[in-house]
Scaffold this active site. Structure first.
Site, PDB file in Angstrom:
ATOM      1  N   HIS A   1      34.014  38.476  47.205  1.00 49.87           N
ATOM      2  CA  HIS A   1      34.514  39.154  48.412  1.00 49.87           C
ATOM      3  C   HIS A   1      33.628  40.302  48.901  1.00 49.87           C
ATOM      4  CE1 HIS A   1      35.923  42.097  45.466  1.00 49.87           C
ATOM      5  NE2 HIS A   1      35.935  42.955  46.459  1.00 49.87           N
TER       6      HIS A   1
HETATM    7  C1  UD1 Z   1      38.238  46.116  50.368  1.00 48.24           C
HETATM    8  C2  UD1 Z   1      37.356  47.252  49.859  1.00 48.24           C
HETATM    9  C3  UD1 Z   1      36.562  46.795  48.651  1.00 48.24           C
HETATM   10  C4  UD1 Z   1      37.462  46.191  47.592  1.00 48.24           C
HETATM   11  C5  UD1 Z   1      38.345  45.110  48.202  1.00 48.24           C
HETATM   12  C6  UD1 Z   1      39.338  44.633  47.179  1.00 48.24           C
HETATM   13  C7  UD1 Z   1      36.534  48.790  51.594  1.00 48.24           C
HETATM   14  C8  UD1 Z   1      35.381  49.176  52.429  1.00 48.24           C
HETATM   15  N1  UD1 Z   1      36.398  47.651  50.879  1.00 48.24           N
HETATM   16  O1  UD1 Z   1      37.374  45.087  50.818  1.00 48.24           O
HETATM   17  O2  UD1 Z   1      35.893  47.898  48.097  1.00 48.24           O
HETATM   18  O3  UD1 Z   1      36.671  45.649  46.577  1.00 48.24           O
HETATM   19  O4  UD1 Z   1      39.059  45.651  49.323  1.00 48.24           O
HETATM   20  O5  UD1 Z   1      39.882  43.411  47.488  1.00 48.24           O
HETATM   21  O6  UD1 Z   1      37.521  49.477  51.563  1.00 48.24           O
HETATM   22  N2  UD1 Z   1      42.074  40.582  55.307  1.00 48.24           N
HETATM   23  C9  UD1 Z   1      43.157  39.795  55.534  1.00 48.24           C
HETATM   24  N3  UD1 Z   1      44.333  40.135  54.935  1.00 48.24           N
HETATM   25  C10 UD1 Z   1      44.478  41.234  54.141  1.00 48.24           C
HETATM   26  C11 UD1 Z   1      43.352  42.034  53.930  1.00 48.24           C
HETATM   27  C12 UD1 Z   1      42.152  41.697  54.511  1.00 48.24           C
HETATM   28  O7  UD1 Z   1      43.094  38.796  56.254  1.00 48.24           O
HETATM   29  O8  UD1 Z   1      45.577  41.484  53.630  1.00 48.24           O
HETATM   30  C13 UD1 Z   1      40.771  40.184  55.916  1.00 48.24           C
HETATM   31  C14 UD1 Z   1      40.557  40.738  57.323  1.00 48.24           C
HETATM   32  O9  UD1 Z   1      39.869  39.782  58.055  1.00 48.24           O
HETATM   33  C15 UD1 Z   1      39.647  41.931  57.087  1.00 48.24           C
HETATM   34  C16 UD1 Z   1      38.830  41.489  55.879  1.00 48.24           C
HETATM   35  O10 UD1 Z   1      39.705  40.692  55.097  1.00 48.24           O
HETATM   36  O11 UD1 Z   1      38.853  42.243  58.189  1.00 48.24           O
HETATM   37  C17 UD1 Z   1      38.301  42.627  55.053  1.00 48.24           C
HETATM   38  O12 UD1 Z   1      39.342  43.502  54.635  1.00 48.24           O
HETATM   39  P1  UD1 Z   1      39.048  45.029  54.275  1.00 48.24           P
HETATM   40  O13 UD1 Z   1      40.258  45.647  53.717  1.00 48.24           O
HETATM   41  O14 UD1 Z   1      38.390  45.708  55.423  1.00 48.24           O
HETATM   42  O15 UD1 Z   1      37.943  44.941  53.169  1.00 48.24           O
HETATM   43  P2  UD1 Z   1      37.870  44.028  51.867  1.00 48.24           P
HETATM   44  O16 UD1 Z   1      36.751  43.083  52.040  1.00 48.24           O
HETATM   45  O17 UD1 Z   1      39.212  43.501  51.545  1.00 48.24           O
HETATM   46  N1  UDP Z   2      42.999  39.771  41.292  1.00 47.37           N
HETATM   47  C1  UDP Z   2      44.242  39.150  41.424  1.00 47.37           C
HETATM   48  N2  UDP Z   2      44.304  37.982  42.119  1.00 47.37           N
HETATM   49  C2  UDP Z   2      43.229  37.379  42.678  1.00 47.37           C
HETATM   50  C3  UDP Z   2      41.967  38.021  42.534  1.00 47.37           C
HETATM   51  C4  UDP Z   2      41.886  39.220  41.853  1.00 47.37           C
HETATM   52  O1  UDP Z   2      45.238  39.653  40.916  1.00 47.37           O
HETATM   53  O2  UDP Z   2      43.370  36.314  43.300  1.00 47.37           O
HETATM   54  C5  UDP Z   2      42.922  41.035  40.559  1.00 47.37           C
HETATM   55  C6  UDP Z   2      41.913  41.071  39.439  1.00 47.37           C
HETATM   56  O3  UDP Z   2      42.467  40.556  38.252  1.00 47.37           O
HETATM   57  C7  UDP Z   2      41.587  42.556  39.350  1.00 47.37           C
HETATM   58  C8  UDP Z   2      41.681  43.004  40.782  1.00 47.37           C
HETATM   59  O4  UDP Z   2      42.473  42.025  41.464  1.00 47.37           O
HETATM   60  O5  UDP Z   2      42.559  43.242  38.591  1.00 47.37           O
HETATM   61  C9  UDP Z   2      40.332  43.101  41.395  1.00 47.37           C
HETATM   62  O6  UDP Z   2      40.430  43.261  42.756  1.00 47.37           O
HETATM   63  P1  UDP Z   2      39.280  42.854  43.768  1.00 47.37           P
HETATM   64  O7  UDP Z   2      38.382  41.879  43.140  1.00 47.37           O
HETATM   65  O8  UDP Z   2      39.963  42.475  45.031  1.00 47.37           O
HETATM   66  O9  UDP Z   2      38.547  44.249  44.045  1.00 47.37           O
HETATM   67  P2  UDP Z   2      37.458  45.109  43.267  1.00 47.37           P
HETATM   68  O10 UDP Z   2      37.891  45.303  41.862  1.00 47.37           O
HETATM   69  O11 UDP Z   2      36.151  44.403  43.393  1.00 47.37           O
HETATM   70  O12 UDP Z   2      37.420  46.381  44.046  1.00 47.37           O
END
Ligand code: UD1
Ligand code: UDP
Length: 361
Positions: free
Chosen positions: A204
């Site tokens: 991601h």
């Molecule tokens: C965010 C964090 C990242 C973290 C990740 C965990 C920032 C800059 N990034 O990244 O550090 O590792 O969360 O998962 O804060 N979207 C949906 N539904 C949701 C959430 C997101 O459709 O519930 C889609 C949207 O298109 C959105 C994109 O995902 O634009 C990115 O979401 P965003 O929260 O901006 O960043 P993440 O990539 O999720």
């Molecule tokens: N995780 C989860 N379901 C999923 C993918 C990840 O519960 O489908 C959990 C994972 O076990 C870990 C956390 O989400 O505890 C990590 O989150 P993510 O990878 O979204 O973000 P990051 O740690 O890179 O910020």
């Protein structure tokens, strides 16, 4: 004592769960503010239910947007809540835009700030998370470091006051919920998987999802594997896959599934032959569960996982990914020295706030 905990994204709900329970068990009043950064049921609400986190007192419903737009809207909303609630301390978690907005909002109105997972560095300022961490750490009064490396990183930046090496709340969460996962999760049966007979992948990070070449390389590599590849897909990656028309690169034995809850994720991780990921949290969980991990990034904040051979950095190069899979082996047998972080963090919070009160007198 009254604390406001600010969260917004999936990994923050997991970090919040053990610490929130610890605070409440000890009679500390906690107000939970959810920025709404993540909002799909399986990225947000599911975690509150499964991990028995109380419903957020506030959900700002900010949703998605560009960095500036998302963070700016959070800042406005968080400030309003903090002015109203007047907490003794604000707690922010990790390195997302919700962390940054929470840190800025509280620092500007002089509310003591505690950062959980302080001091982590990738030394790559192209990562949005690196900017968020640096700012949050430099604004924090209390810095909860998960590793010695994190303490050292802060020292190098001149931050020594208020720094505590407490361990990792994600370890607390994993230890606590893995028992429950074993009892409750039926994900292996549901997906007809045998233990140690499949790979698990999560992707991601912006650096991968925003670069079609990197995504193509990763997808082509996993399409060539000889076992099933379970791919709980992050909504960001799902959207990019469609936008870029890359579905054709996912072939072979790759199985895309919706994001799963934490209990199912623990079971999927524990029973995987190896994990491929660009997630911070998943790298650590692989290490603690002693499952070989192949990290689809050029650097990691969690250098300890590399040291014992349980994690290897391969970036997004197809050949390097395939080579790593071919050579999968367990790392060194090491015994756990980890302690639970949550009780230590609670003690520090109480002590620090008492000290501040005395200083004010
Ligand atoms: C965010 C964090 C990242 C973290 C990740 C965990 C920032 C800059 N990034 O990244 O550090 O590792 O969360 O998962 O804060 N979207 C949906 N539904 C949701 C959430 C997101 O459709 O519930 C889609 C949207 O298109 C959105 C994109 O995902 O634009 C990115 O979401 P965003 O929260 O901006 O960043 P993440 O990539 O999720
Ligand atoms: N995780 C989860 N379901 C999923 C993918 C990840 O519960 O489908 C959990 C994972 O076990 C870990 C956390 O989400 O505890 C990590 O989150 P993510 O990878 O979204 O973000 P990051 O740690 O890179 O910020």
């Amino acid at each position: 004592m009254k604390v406001v905990s600010i969260v917004g994204a999936r990994p923050q709900f997991i970090k919040l769960a053990p610490f929130s329970a610890e605070l409440r068990k000890n009679g500390i009043k906690e107000v939970i503010l959810h920025t709404g950064q993540h909002y799909d049921e399986n990225m947000s609400e599911l975690f509150f239910k499964e991990l028995e986190i109380p419903e957020p007192d506030y959900n700002l419903g900010i949703g998605s947007g560009s960095h500036g737009e998302q963070t700016g809207r959070m800042l406005i909303g968080i400030e309003e809540v903090l002015v109203k609630e007047k907490p003794d301390v604000v707690i922010v978690y990790g390195d997302t835009n919700s962390t940054l907005a929470g840190a800025l909002a509280s620092a500007k109105i002089h509310i003591p700030l505690a950062h959980v997972e302080a001091g982590l560095r990738s030394f790559n300022k192209k990562m949005p998370e690196e900017i968020n961490r640096i700012v949050a750490d430099h604004l924090s009064d209390i810095l909860f470091c998960p590793t010695e490396t994190a303490v050292e990183n802060l020292k190098r930046e001149g931050i020594e006051k208020g720094v505590y090496l407490v361990g990792d709340v994600m370890f607390d969460a994993l230890m606590h919920f893995s028992k429950l996962a074993k009892e409750k999760s039926k994900i292996l049966e549901k997906l007809s998987l045998n233990p140690k007979d499949y790979y698990l992948i999560t992707v991601h990070r912006a650096e991968n999802t925003d670069n079609p070449e990197r995504l193509k390389n990763i997808f082509s590599a996993i399409s060539e594997l000889d076992k099933e590849v379970i791919f709980p897909i992050h909504p960001r990656t799902k959207n990019r896959l469609k936008e870029l028309g890359l579905e054709g690169y996912l072939r072979g034995r790759v199985r895309i599934i919706d994001p799963v809850g934490y209990l199912d994720m623990i079971e999927l991780e524990k029973n995987a032959l190896a994990i491929l990921t660009d997630s911070g949290g998943v790298q650590k969980e692989a290490f603690w569960l002693r499952v070989p991990c192949i990290t689809l990034r050029e650097e990691t904040e969690w250098v300890e996982t590399l040291k014992y051979g349980w994690n290897i950095l391969v970036g997004s190069n197809k050949e390097r990914i395939l080579e790593a899979i071919k050579n999968i082996k367990n790392g060194k047998e090491i015994s756990f020295e980890n302690d639970y972080a949550s009780p230590k963090m609670r003690e520090v919070l109480i002590k620090e706030l008492e000290r501040r009160r005395e200083d004010d007198r």
